[in-house]
Design a protein around this motif. Structure first.
Motif, short mmCIF file in Angstrom:
data_model
loop_
_atom_site.label_atom_id
_atom_site.label_comp_id
_atom_site.label_asym_id
_atom_site.label_seq_id
_atom_site.Cartn_x
_atom_site.Cartn_y
_atom_site.Cartn_z
N ASP A 151 -2.47 -2.54 6.63
CA ASP A 151 -2.32 -3.83 7.30
C ASP A 151 -1.36 -3.60 8.45
O ASP A 151 -1.62 -4.08 9.63
N ARG A 181 -4.48 -4.13 -1.45
CA ARG A 181 -4.58 -5.42 -0.65
C ARG A 181 -4.53 -6.45 -1.55
O ARG A 181 -3.74 -7.50 -1.20
N PRO A 231 -3.88 -11.40 4.53
CA PRO A 231 -3.79 -9.98 5.21
C PRO A 231 -3.87 -9.83 6.39
O PRO A 231 -3.60 -8.67 6.90
#
Length: 363
Positions: free
Chosen positions: A125, A344, A354
């Motif tokens: 990310d 995640r 996210p």
């Protein structure tokens, strides 16, 4: 083996063109396989190259009319990316004209431009700024994040740990680096919920990764040689880094003052000079120069703004080694082992999306 060219932002850093070109020339003398794309004011670069014939034949100059100022906001610098030496150097990596970019310029702008141009690896990310610091052990310690993301969730910390371990395996040669999360105590119940959740996730995933995870570490243990990778958010990491650098300068200045205080002290300095020179070398940040933005689809290395030519040469060497060892492929492989979706999902405990954008990187 022929390496891809390394794009050097020749206008970055406190000393500008002269030091950046001299550093590239020093790197070239140490490793004659290096080739460069020197980005910046063409007349200034040509003038600097007059003193370095070994570099002239191994370099191409790419003119850039503008420079990112040291105090410029990243959002403003982004709008000028196509005309600045920093932006053009990063774009060369994006286009494939260079394998890596090295800059000593504005850290926040470098992060913003790098992320926009190169994007992050699948399953990552946010990129993290990772650097090396000396220890009492046999190898340096990798620490991240050093200021790219001031606010991080569980997912980010887990991703940082995986990237930091991959980087550590390259620079230290260790098969299973010892990874710890920076905390206010080593006990399991200490710290924020984000830290405790990240520890739980890493303990569960460690068996699938080439790393050893055993919880938390306090700041006073960072340089003891008891850990290979220290993971934290960019706010705490930047403070810890500058505190360690300040302590190193304090010790150096204290010794200098002590050894110059009297005739007896000066004699003592001459006797102990080999030991003090070793200490000075160990604490010199130029010998550990070259922080890396981990998690990008490309290699970008940040040199310290005040780095000497030797420090710039070390940053170039870091970039070259990461190209040789295929850092991005290693990180991608490690993420695949534990499953990007598993990583995640860890961030959802903190309630953050996210897609949360990183804050401006620290200078």
């Amino acid at each position: 083996m022929s390496l891809p060219r390394i794009a050097v932002d020749a206008m970055g850093g406190d000393e500008g063109v002269r030091t950046m070109v001299e550093g590239a020339a020093l790197a070239r003398r140490r490793h004659d396989k290096f080739k460069f794309l020197l980005v910046g004011d063409e007349p200034a670069i040509k003038a600097a190259l007059e003193n370095h014939p070994n570099l002239r034949g191994a370099s191409e100059i790419l003119h850039a009319p503008d420079v990112v100022a040291g105090d410029e906001m990243p959002t403003k610098a982004l709008r000028r990316a196509k005309t600045t030496s920093m932006g053009i150097a990063i774009d060369a990596v994006k286009r494939g004209d260079a394998g890596a970019a090295v800059s000593a310029g504005n850290t926040g702008a470098l992060m913003a431009m790098s992320k926009l141009a190169l994007r992050t690896l699948p399953g990552i990310d946010r990129p993290a700024l990772a650097g090396l610091m000396p220890t009492l052990g046999e190898a340096d310690v990798v620490m991240l994040d050093l200021g790219a993301n001031t606010d991080c969730d569980t997912r980010n910390l887990v991703q940082f740990a995986i990237m930091g371990a991959a980087y550590s395996r390259i620079v230290t040669g260790l098969e299973s680096p010892r990874v710890r999360l920076l905390n206010i105590g080593s006990e399991d119940m200490k710290g924020t919920g984000t830290l405790r959740d990240a520890a739980t996730e890493l303990k569960a995933a460690a068996g699938a990764l080439a790393l050893s995870f055993d919880g938390f570490i306090e700041a006073d243990k960072i340089n003891r040689g008891e850990v290979d990778v220290v993971v934290t958010d960019g706010f705490s990491g930047n403070i810890a880094l500058k505190a360690i650098e300040g302590a190193a300068r304090f010790v150096t200045d204290l010794l200098r003052n002590a050894f110059s205080s009297s005739i007896r002290s000066k004699v003592g300095f001459l006797i102990s000079r080999p030991a003090t020179e070793l200490l000075r070398h160990h604490l010199d940040p130029n010998n550990h120069n070259g922080a890396v933005f981990l998690g990008l689809n490309g290699v970008v290395v940040k040199s310290h703004g005040s780095a000497t030519a030797a420090g710039v040469a070390n940053a170039v060497a870091v970039a070259a080694r990461l190209l040789e060892e295929n850092l991005t492929d290693r990180i991608h492989a490690d993420l695949s082992r534990v499953g990007a979706e598993t990583i995640r999902s860890s961030g959802r405990k903190s309630g953050q999306s996210p897609a949360a954008a990183p804050t401006d990187a620290a200078a």
